[in-house]
Motif scaffolding. Structure first.
Motif, PDB file in Angstrom:
ATOM      1  N   LYS A   1      -1.359   4.692 -18.017  1.00 43.84           N
ATOM      2  CA  LYS A   1      -2.679   4.228 -17.603  1.00 43.84           C
ATOM      3  C   LYS A   1      -3.327   5.295 -16.747  1.00 43.84           C
ATOM      4  O   LYS A   1      -2.738   5.792 -15.816  1.00 43.84           O
ATOM      5  CB  LYS A   1      -2.561   2.934 -16.802  1.00 43.84           C
ATOM      6  N   ILE A   2      -4.560   5.660 -17.084  1.00 47.32           N
ATOM      7  CA  ILE A   2      -5.339   6.581 -16.278  1.00 47.32           C
ATOM      8  C   ILE A   2      -6.610   5.861 -15.869  1.00 47.32           C
ATOM      9  O   ILE A   2      -7.352   5.371 -16.707  1.00 47.32           O
ATOM     10  CB  ILE A   2      -5.670   7.877 -17.047  1.00 47.32           C
ATOM     11  N   VAL A   3      -6.836   5.754 -14.590  1.00 44.98           N
ATOM     12  CA  VAL A   3      -8.005   5.042 -14.098  1.00 44.98           C
ATOM     13  C   VAL A   3      -9.223   5.914 -14.333  1.00 44.98           C
ATOM     14  O   VAL A   3      -9.436   6.898 -13.649  1.00 44.98           O
ATOM     15  CB  VAL A   3      -7.868   4.706 -12.606  1.00 44.98           C
TER      16      VAL A   3
ATOM     17  N   SER B   1       0.934   4.294 -13.859  1.00 46.62           N
ATOM     18  CA  SER B   1      -0.389   4.723 -14.315  1.00 46.62           C
ATOM     19  C   SER B   1      -1.349   4.787 -13.138  1.00 46.62           C
ATOM     20  O   SER B   1      -2.256   5.606 -13.107  1.00 46.62           O
ATOM     21  CB  SER B   1      -0.927   3.775 -15.378  1.00 46.62           C
ATOM     22  N   SER B   2      -1.148   3.886 -12.165  1.00 50.19           N
ATOM     23  CA  SER B   2      -1.969   3.916 -10.961  1.00 50.19           C
ATOM     24  C   SER B   2      -1.188   3.293  -9.816  1.00 50.19           C
ATOM     25  O   SER B   2      -0.289   2.479 -10.033  1.00 50.19           O
ATOM     26  CB  SER B   2      -3.291   3.162 -11.171  1.00 50.19           C
ATOM     27  N   ILE B   3      -1.534   3.693  -8.599  1.00 45.64           N
ATOM     28  CA  ILE B   3      -0.928   3.139  -7.389  1.00 45.64           C
ATOM     29  C   ILE B   3      -2.059   2.687  -6.471  1.00 45.64           C
ATOM     30  O   ILE B   3      -2.899   3.491  -6.069  1.00 45.64           O
ATOM     31  CB  ILE B   3      -0.054   4.174  -6.658  1.00 45.64           C
TER      32      ILE B   3
ATOM     33  N   LEU C   1       1.061  -0.810  -4.489  1.00 46.45           N
ATOM     34  CA  LEU C   1       1.204  -1.577  -5.723  1.00 46.45           C
ATOM     35  C   LEU C   1       1.176  -0.602  -6.892  1.00 46.45           C
ATOM     36  O   LEU C   1       0.133  -0.033  -7.225  1.00 46.45           O
ATOM     37  CB  LEU C   1       0.075  -2.600  -5.860  1.00 46.45           C
ATOM     38  N   MET C   2       2.338  -0.394  -7.514  1.00 48.58           N
ATOM     39  CA  MET C   2       2.459   0.548  -8.618  1.00 48.58           C
ATOM     40  C   MET C   2       2.359  -0.216  -9.946  1.00 48.58           C
ATOM     41  O   MET C   2       3.071  -1.199 -10.161  1.00 48.58           O
ATOM     42  CB  MET C   2       3.787   1.298  -8.536  1.00 48.58           C
ATOM     43  N   ASN C   3       1.473   0.255 -10.825  1.00 53.44           N
ATOM     44  CA  ASN C   3       1.247  -0.406 -12.105  1.00 53.44           C
ATOM     45  C   ASN C   3       1.511   0.563 -13.252  1.00 53.44           C
ATOM     46  O   ASN C   3       1.143   1.740 -13.184  1.00 53.44           O
ATOM     47  CB  ASN C   3      -0.197  -0.912 -12.187  1.00 53.44           C
ATOM     48  N   SER C   4       2.131   0.047 -14.314  1.00 60.61           N
ATOM     49  CA  SER C   4       2.448   0.877 -15.470  1.00 60.61           C
ATOM     50  C   SER C   4       1.488   0.684 -16.633  1.00 60.61           C
ATOM     51  O   SER C   4       1.261   1.609 -17.410  1.00 60.61           O
ATOM     52  CB  SER C   4       3.879   0.598 -15.957  1.00 60.61           C
TER      53      SER C   4
END
Length: 690
Positions: A23-25, A133-135, A155-158
């Motif tokens: 994931k790329i914001v 992907s984002s933190i 909060l780390m999200n994949s």
């Protein structure tokens, strides 16, 4: 190097039937749109009455991808330190004061799973660059939703809300024997898809006795069972080895910053002791989401984790086995009444840890005579509730609170009769109240929150081996206000925050004559700060340039002891050690029409006091990093990225991870001098149906 090139070729050959996803914001660095975040169960453009910063792959992907140090340090109010390759501290508004090593007093979640264990410790070094992907970064007390803690939440999200089958592979090599290989494959469809990633990193290190090697793999699968249910499974494995060169005195640091700690004071050198960390981590969890109807849903997370640590040092040899399990659930109710939106959240979190710690004499890197053998059970739970009211999308009111309780039991098995000690930590409500007012595309907010943080296992059982259940929990109240503003048709965006945080019974680290860590409660601290971030972007037409993006951040940390006496010595009014008063970061990205790009990062940190008396300080320093690359579109779905970079271009001699209040003046852990790296990255993604 040959075997990693071989790995890269294997992964490239899989492009016809496999894929990778991160994931790329924002799909490009130019994207300046509002970001949807999950903090405080918002799951929308942030309306939480605070500034939640997001570290995406775009901002982090500017260096050699061995760590996230440079990415975190570009964010106002956040500082990540590296004592040696693989040994990290994360400082959010002074929270690393109680962390001689490791990450404490910062709660970390990965795909909703608490990776901060029941005892309050986080092995952040178990994560590789492609595990997220984002933190999302929440600064300050967040106990109203995330339990005990005064330092903040990560909060780390994949996964992203969108999905495209894809494949990525990347190889990086550089100075000091650096080799870094990352790959990830994502496959499936929108309602049922999986991600597999692998990362390998190894380096000889800048200093002597500073080699490191890590292998990391994770598997994530998300399955939409029906319109009402979704199930996500996450598995993470990490095998890490890194040598620890140890702290240097000022004279040693000045004479040769590359040297490891020499023999001194009856203790062997780091090399003779074979000082190192052997670390294995395994985490597995499931996340079940169930929508009862359009307004009411539940999220349930269950997980298990295990950590195994072996740590020969110049003082002793420590072995830790740390199994744990837990769960978290939240019920969310959303309702719209005319022009008013209401969200109610209630839930709880429970964690149990069953740890064993054995400390022996160290004989040339092997355990010798047993000194202590402790069984530790740590239990903690949180019950929380929160309400959000949005009135005409202009006024947003948030009120939440939690109740937290922790209990720890020690059993010292090497003594006869067996020694047992227990301590329970419980607090009253940890409330949070926030108010936000939107004014066109701008917003201003104020908030007040209370934090509560009991001692971690590493503080209750420090390096001295003395069980320290006499330590009190620290608690404090944070007052915060700020705003989010945009100018020039959203080309310039500014965020500003001011806060005052008074922390009582602050936990701070000490060193005994052998340089072993122990902790004391330090009366209170008074922490005043200002955090400012500004982003500017401009796109070009009919020129050789595509776009230019400038990002900057400024942090002012006026952190002092309020009332702190140690015996006859009064430290009241002294600056907190380990926190630079001023930090500035500036990032510049230039994209040219033909795929050529240039990234540059400048970072300034003010001098840092190294002891409570403010008698010793580390000098201020400037860091400059640059990277130039070329992105090539081979076909519609195939991309190559070649790049070359240099870190610490000014060749500064500095310490990024000082040992605070160190005995014998061993404060300094030298960071790498000027170093170079180069990389090649391949990406394939499946075309989206028109």
């Amino acid at each position: 190097m040959k075997k990693y090139i071989f790995y890269l070729l294997i992964v490239l050959s899989l492009q016809k039937n496999a894929a990778a996803q991160e994931k790329i914001v924002g799909d490009s660095t130019l994207s300046m749109n509002e970001i949807v975040v999950t903090a405080f169960e918002q799951n929308r453009i942030i309306n939480s009455g605070t500034i939640v910063k997001v570290l995406s792959n775009n901002n982090a992907d500017r260096f050699n991808k061995t760590s996230l140090v440079n990415g975190f340090n570009a964010i106002a109010g956040v500082r990540m330190e590296e004592r040696s390759p693989g040994s990290y501290r994360i400082n959010i508004r002074g929270s690393s004061l109680r962390s001689p090593f490791g990450v404490r007093n910062v709660k970390v979640y990965w795909n909703g799973i608490p990776v901060t264990d029941a005892g309050g410790n986080t092995y952040f070094n178990q994560f590789a660059f492609n595990n997220f992907s984002s933190i999302e970064i929440i600064k300050g007390p967040a106990g109203s939703m995330y339990g005990a803690g005064t330092g903040g939440v990560l909060l780390m999200n994949s996964f992203d809300n969108s999905f495209t089958p894809s494949l990525k592979a990347e190889y990086i090599f550089g100075s000091y024997g650096l080799q870094n290989f990352l790959s990830s494959i994502s496959f499936g469809e929108k309602n049922s898809h999986s991600l597999i990633s692998y990362a390998h990193n190894e380096s000889d290190g800048y200093r002597n006795n500073a080699k490191s090697k890590r292998d990391n793999a994770n598997f994530i699968s998300q399955f939409k069972i029906s319109d009402k249910q979704q199930l996500t499974a996450s598995i993470l494995y990490n095998n890490l080895f890194y040598e620890t060169p140890g702290g240097l005195t000022k004279a040693e640091f000045t004479a040769n910053p590359k040297q490891a700690r020499p023999a001194a004071g009856g203790f062997p050198s780091a090399a003779t002791a074979k000082a190192a960390i052997y670390q294995k981590n395994f985490t597995a969890g499931i996340n079940h989401q169930y929508n009862f109807n359009d307004n009411f849903k539940n999220t349930l997370i269950l997980y298990g984790a295990f950590a195994q640590i072996k740590n020969p040092t110049f003082r002793n040899y420590e072995r830790r086995n740390e199994p744990g399990f837990g769960g978290r659930t939240s019920f969310i109710y959303d309702k719209k009444i005319n022009e008013t939106k209401i969200q109610l959240v209630a839930g709880g979190e429970l964690q149990e840890g069953f740890f064993n710690t054995q400390v022996s004499k160290n004989k040339n890197g092997n355990p010798d005579t047993l000194q202590t053998n402790d069984d530790i059970r740590y239990s903690t739970y949180t019950i929380f509730a929160q309400a959000d009211i949005s009135i005409k999308e202009n006024w947003i009111i948030t009120a939440g609170a939690s109740i937290n309780k922790s209990k720890v039991d020690f059993t010292r098995l090497n003594n006869y009769p067996v020694v047992q000690q227990s301590r329970t930590y419980k607090n009253q409500l940890s409330p949070r109240l926030a108010l936000q007012k939107k004014i066109n595309n701008n917003a201003v907010f104020v908030s007040i929150s209370k934090g509560f943080s009991p001692p971690t296992i590493s503080e209750l059982l420090p390096s001295t081996g003395a069980i320290s259940t006499f330590l009190e929990a620290e608690e404090g109240i944070n007052y915060e206000g700020g705003g989010k503003f945009s100018f020039f048709k959203n080309k310039l965006r500014v965020e500003a925050t001011g806060f005052y945080f008074k922390l009582n019974n602050a936990l701070v680290t000490r060193k005994d004559s052998s340089n072993a860590d122990y902790f004391v409660n330090a009366g209170n601290t008074q922490q005043k700060g200002i955090e400012i971030s500004a982003d500017y972007s401009i796109a070009f037409k009919n020129t050789f340039l595509n776009y230019l993006v400038l990002k900057s951040s400024y942090t002012l940390s006026n952190f002092k002891y309020g009332d702190f006496k140690k015996g006859t010595i009064n430290f009241s009014g002294k600056y907190l050690p380990s926190v630079p008063k001023n930090i500035i970061a500036v990032l510049a990205d230039v994209q040219f029409k033909k795929g050529i790009y240039f990234n540059s990062t400048w970072y300034y940190a003010d001098k840092i006091f190294l002891d409570d008396a403010n008698a010793v300080s580390a000098d201020a320093y400037h860091l400059l990093g640059c990277r130039v690359g070329w992105k090539v579109n081979l076909k519609t779905n195939n991309k190559l990225n070649f790049y070359f970079g240099v870190d610490n271009l000014l060749n500064e001699t500095y310490s990024l991870g000082n040992d605070i209040n160190a005995a014998g003046g061993r404060y300094y852990n030298a960071a790498p001098a000027k170093n170079y790296y180069a990389g090649i990255a391949f990406e394939w993604s499946k075309s989206k149906n028109p």
